[in-house]
Design an enzyme around this catalytic site. Structure first.
Site, PDB file in Angstrom:
ATOM      1  N   HIS A 364       0.845  -1.194   0.000  1.00 57.33           N
ATOM      2  CA  HIS A 364       0.000   0.000   0.000  1.00 57.33           C
ATOM      3  C   HIS A 364       0.880   1.243   0.000  1.00 57.33           C
ATOM      4  CE1 HIS A 364      -3.532   2.409   0.624  1.00 57.33           C
ATOM      5  NE2 HIS A 364      -3.074   2.891   1.762  1.00 57.33           N
ATOM      6  N   ASP A 381      -3.206   8.870   3.910  1.00 56.57           N
ATOM      7  CA  ASP A 381      -3.486   7.496   3.493  1.00 56.57           C
ATOM      8  C   ASP A 381      -4.845   7.484   2.826  1.00 56.57           C
ATOM      9  OD1 ASP A 381      -3.926   4.817   3.146  1.00 56.57           O
ATOM     10  OD2 ASP A 381      -3.404   4.231   5.172  1.00 56.57           O
ATOM     11  N   CYS A 432      -4.140   3.184  -4.930  1.00 59.22           N
ATOM     12  CA  CYS A 432      -3.459   3.892  -3.842  1.00 59.22           C
ATOM     13  C   CYS A 432      -2.251   4.671  -4.361  1.00 59.22           C
ATOM     14  CB  CYS A 432      -3.044   2.915  -2.752  1.00 59.22           C
ATOM     15  SG  CYS A 432      -2.003   1.546  -3.336  1.00 59.22           S
TER      16      CYS A 432
END
Length: 473
Positions: A364, A381, A432
């Site tokens: 990620h 995030d 992401c």
């Protein structure tokens, strides 16, 4: 002859112990004292079966005691057999019937009329009192001989006003209690509770609908506020300029290139993008290190090309943070001390408004920002994750960096450490990396993060075009 009889060979049947003696009992004395031969005694004993011990009962579950069952059956018989017990049973039955049919009888002090209070809930939920005429009330009475009878008692209409009235409960021919009590309010309250109980399901359903509608209203207000904020902010067109047909065709040809073909080569960062590495910019692709690092280098070149238009920033590559935390205790400043020398960068790191650090958390991508302009350490995030340890290590790095380059000690204990929550969120498991580089793109422009998941397909094609042309716009 005697010797011959003793020494003669025994026949086979003499050896059989089960042989029945053929001597008649009539010919033998009842109390004979003659010695009995061995085989004769064995034959007699064989007539009786061997004694066998009974098998032990194996209990698989608890068993009721036979003694208790017999006692209970005896008790039932004894109760039902006696005449007194029959009368007692009938009395108990009549008593239960009388208790179930008892009614509240209202006696007025100055009137002989009697009535029964009937409370019905109106549509508005308030109780309404009314009188009923000729409403029979069954009253249980007991006779002296043990018999229980039931007689009817008629009631007359009465006024619904309960002022100065006495309510009595009649059952079994007498009033319960030695004193009369005013139970009108209790009766009304009981009826109200029953009425409310019948409506509890409707009330619960209405409460749920009200709560649901309130939450929907709050959500709509939040969306309306965000929409108004975006309209007031006047979202710039530069980050969302549509691509021309020629640019789209150029990207499509690059996606169809051979996997070993070098599409572009960046001299300053010494990064080469092959056809295989370029495939990560396709829909559902995960961005690799080379594409992320090249795009960060292009953002820095864009700022140097137009310094008056963009903030002064520094963009670390994806290997910086891994090197920083490679020490035994999870931190090693010496391993990255030379990454930011004046001679290598061409500028001082401490002069930058924002320092961007790509963070790769296993599978990620996230972004950390040392925001010197606002004196904050930020963690972004796209899945709303939080990692304060990243901000702690960057705060320690910034202190060591200032001390190493200037010899001064800076205090960052007053700086805020923020895990940003009000930011665009991804709605899948592969965008992401695109969210991370776009966070850096918009922050380096000095803009708010005014994009969403719906813009990711456009950003992928636009990033591919900028990499092919080695120019971020």
């Amino acid at each position: 002859m005697g010797a011959m009889a003793i020494n003669r060979k025994r026949p086979q049947d003499c050896m059989n112990v089960s042989r029945v003696i053929s001597d008649s009992p009539a010919k033998r004395s009842k109390f004979s004292t003659r010695p009995v031969p061995f085989f004769a005694a064995a034959a007699r004993l064989s007539r009786y079966p061997e004694a066998k011990t009974p098998l032990a009962r194996e209990v698989h579950a608890p068993c009721r005691s036979r003694r208790l069952e017999l006692a209970r059956s005896f008790a039932k018989v004894s109760v039902n057999d006696g005449m007194g017990n029959v009368l007692a049973a009938k009395y108990e039955k009549a008593k239960r019937s009388a208790l179930s049919k008892c009614r509240f009888v209202v006696e007025k002090e100055n009137e002989k009329e009697k009535g029964v209070i009937d409370v019905d809930a109106t549509e508005s939920g308030e109780p309404r009192l009314r009188s009923r005429e000729d409403w029979s009330v069954e009253e249980a009475r007991g006779d002296g001989d043990g018999k229980v009878g039931v007689r009817e008692q008629s009631t007359a209409s009465f006024d619904s006003e309960l002022t100065n009235e006495e309510v009595k409960v009649v059952s079994g021919g007498k009033v319960w209690g030695s004193e009369t009590h005013d139970l009108s309010s209790v009766h009304v309250y009981r009826k109200l509770l029953e009425s409310v109980g019948r409506r509890s399901d409707t009330i619960n359903r209405l409460d749920f609908e009200i709560e649901l509608n309130e939450k929907r209203g709050e959500t709509l207000n939040l969306l309306r506020q965000k929409k108004e904020f975006v309209e007031e902010q006047e979202v710039p067109l530069e980050p969302f300029v549509p691509l021309t047909r020629e640019e789209e065709d150029e990207v499509e040809r690059a996606f169809s290139a051979n996997r070993w073909t070098i599409l572009v080569s960046h001299e300053n960062s010494n990064i080469e993008i092959t056809g295989e590495k370029f495939q990560c910019l396709r829909p559902t692709g995960w961005l690799n290190d080379d594409v992320v690092n090249l795009y960060m280098a292009l953002l820095k070149e864009r700022e140097q090309r137009e310094p008056q238009k963009f903030l002064k920033c520094h963009f670390f590559n994806t290997f910086f943070y891994k090197k920083l935390i490679s020490g035994i205790e999870g931190y090693d400043y010496k391993s990255v001390r030379r990454w930011t020398s004046q001679r290598k960068l061409g500028y001082s790191l401490l002069e930058c408004d924002k320092i961007f650090v790509p963070i790769h958390q296993n599978i990620h991508w996230c972004l950390a920002v040392i925001n010197k302009r606002d004196k904050t350490f930020q963690y972004l995030d796209s899945m709303k994750g939080e990692d304060i340890s990243v901000l702690d290590k960057l705060a320690q790095y910034f202190v060591d960096e200032v001390n190493d380059k200037t010899g001064k000690d800076i205090d960052v204990t007053t700086w805020e450490k923020e895990c940003v929550k009000d930011l665009p969120m991804q709605k899948n498991g592969y965008d992401c990396g695109m969210f991370m580089i776009k966070y850096a793109d918009f922050y380096s422009r000095g803009l708010e993060l005014c994009f969403s998941q719906e813009n990711m397909s456009y950003f992928r094609v636009r990033t591919a075009k900028e990499i092919l042309r080695l120019k971020a716009e």
